[in-house]
Design an enzyme around this catalytic site. Structure first.
Site, PDB file in Angstrom:
ATOM      1  CE  LYS A 153      -4.385  -1.853   0.985  1.00  0.00           C
ATOM      2  NZ  LYS A 153      -5.409  -2.228   1.948  1.00  0.00           N
ATOM      3  NE  ARG A 156      -7.474  -8.376   0.217  1.00  0.00           N
ATOM      4  CZ  ARG A 156      -7.009  -7.622  -0.778  1.00  0.00           C
ATOM      5  NH1 ARG A 156      -6.013  -6.791  -0.575  1.00  0.00           N
ATOM      6  NH2 ARG A 156      -7.558  -7.703  -1.980  1.00  0.00           N
TER       7      ARG A 156
HETATM    8  N1  HH2 Z   1      -7.389  -3.898   0.360  1.00  0.00           N
HETATM    9  C1  HH2 Z   1      -7.654  -3.957  -0.973  1.00  0.00           C
HETATM   10  C2  HH2 Z   1      -8.725  -4.721  -1.453  1.00  0.00           C
HETATM   11  N2  HH2 Z   1      -9.491  -5.442  -0.595  1.00  0.00           N
HETATM   12  N3  HH2 Z   1      -9.993  -6.165   1.606  1.00  0.00           N
HETATM   13  C3  HH2 Z   1      -9.736  -6.126   2.920  1.00  0.00           C
HETATM   14  N4  HH2 Z   1     -10.495  -6.840   3.784  1.00  0.00           N
HETATM   15  N5  HH2 Z   1      -8.715  -5.366   3.443  1.00  0.00           N
HETATM   16  C4  HH2 Z   1      -7.911  -4.609   2.649  1.00  0.00           C
HETATM   17  O1  HH2 Z   1      -7.003  -3.925   3.170  1.00  0.00           O
HETATM   18  C5  HH2 Z   1      -8.154  -4.623   1.226  1.00  0.00           C
HETATM   19  C6  HH2 Z   1      -9.231  -5.422   0.737  1.00  0.00           C
HETATM   20  C7  HH2 Z   1      -6.796  -3.204  -1.930  1.00  0.00           C
HETATM   21  O2  HH2 Z   1      -5.701  -3.980  -2.371  1.00  0.00           O
HETATM   22  P1  HH2 Z   1      -5.617  -4.758  -3.774  1.00  0.00           P
HETATM   23  O3  HH2 Z   1      -6.646  -5.827  -3.859  1.00  0.00           O
HETATM   24  O4  HH2 Z   1      -4.233  -5.210  -4.007  1.00  0.00           O
HETATM   25  O5  HH2 Z   1      -5.872  -3.634  -4.849  1.00  0.00           O
HETATM   26  P2  HH2 Z   1      -7.117  -3.268  -5.757  1.00  0.00           P
HETATM   27  O6  HH2 Z   1      -8.246  -2.906  -4.845  1.00  0.00           O
HETATM   28  O7  HH2 Z   1      -6.608  -2.110  -6.575  1.00  0.00           O
HETATM   29  O8  HH2 Z   1      -7.460  -4.480  -6.573  1.00  0.00           O
END
Ligand code: HH2
Length: 278
Positions: free
Chosen positions: A223, A258
């Site tokens: 992040k 995660r």
């Molecule tokens: N962060 C993201 C997406 N889903 N779910 C939970 N429970 N907690 C988090 O911190 C969280 C989440 C964002 O990360 P990422 O999936 O890598 O990116 P994107 O939303 O751009 O697909």
């Protein structure tokens, strides 16, 4: 420290869980497009399981700041074939990362075990009922605003107190809807409507936030807070700092992390747990 998922109790007291991220999206912030087709997403998911992922978190809509919303039919088209294929090839837990009840329903019908909703089951009015009617594990995250607006100017009188009272009120609302609290894990939502200072305050407050009695999930992988702290915009510089944060989060009481890279983070969990002992 137990998590009830589809009728099975998972004891997280001594051994936490690693949730590997499978983004079936063209535009996710750190790996957009890399696993956007079914074959590559399935291959990636199975590699994460081989590396030690306990849970695969499969998502078809990016939640990065300013991301374009995805129509539900398109989101289902992205995630469903991946869930079906992965379900047939692994016993790892499968989580659906979605804000839409229709996507969640299709995913749970296809064999997903956990519903991960970054809106904390508040975004879609049908989500709470769907969750109550299922026996899925639930990840309830804190977010201020929506992915389109959340980073505009996040402000709190006291971010820790606000997240704490949000957790209490969500647990009360879910219980009123007939949801067994043992099905719920809570997530402070790092980067979701938070500045660097807010994220750091929440990290430091993990022991206090754990006082709800429910397991905490931490999602800090790659992040932007890491880029801010290291003063580097390079995403490839964020994997080792993520491993360090995994260790910190576990020490401070988080039970689930995660992450994009599973192997090193799973090792960090095991090392930290060995030091923590009983
Ligand atoms: N962060 C993201 C997406 N889903 N779910 C939970 N429970 N907690 C988090 O911190 C969280 C989440 C964002 O990360 P990422 O999936 O890598 O990116 P994107 O939303 O751009 O697909």
């Amino acid at each position: 420290m137990q998590w009830l998922i589809r009728g099975t109790i998972h004891d997280l007291t001594r051994k936490g869980l690693v949730m590997g991220i499978v983004n079936v999206t063209p535009d996710s912030f750190s790996d957009g497009g890399r696993f956007a087709d079914t074959g590559r997403a399935v291959e990636h998911a199975l590699r994460l399981v081989a590396e030690g992922a306990d849970i695969l978190d499969i998502g078809g809509e990016s939640t990065r700041p300013g991301a374009e919303p995805v129509p539900e039919a398109e989101e289902i088209r992205r995630v469903l074939p991946v869930i079906r294929a992965v379900r047939g090839q692994t016993r790892a837990l499968i989580s659906i990362d979605t804000m839409k009840a229709s996507v969640a329903r299709a995913a749970l019908d296809a064999g997903a075990d956990i519903l991960n909703d970054v809106t904390g089951l508040r975004g879609d009015p049908l989500m709470l009922r769907l969750a109550a009617a299922s026996d899925a594990g639930l990840v309830v995250m804190h977010m201020t605003g929506t992915p389109q607006t959340m980073q505009a100017d996040p402000a709190y009188a006291d971010v820790v107190a606000e997240v704490h009272s949000y957790f209490d009120s969500r647990l009360a609302i879910l219980a009123k809807a007939g949801i067994d609290p043992r099905r719920v894990v809570l997530d402070p939502g790092f980067g979701f409507g938070k500045t660097l200072a807010h994220n750091l305050a929440l990290l430091r407050a993990l022991p206090e936030l754990a006082a709800t009695g429910r397991p905490l999930l931490a999602g800090v992988s790659r992040k932007s807070m890491i880029g801010q702290l290291l003063e580097s915009p390079s995403l490839s510089d964020r994997d080792w700092p993520t491993v360090t944060l995994t260790s910190c989060c576990r020490e401070l009481g988080a039970r689930i992390v995660r992450v994009h890279e599973v192997s090193a983070n799973a090792q960090a969990m095991r090392m930290t747990e060995a030091v923590l002992g009983d």
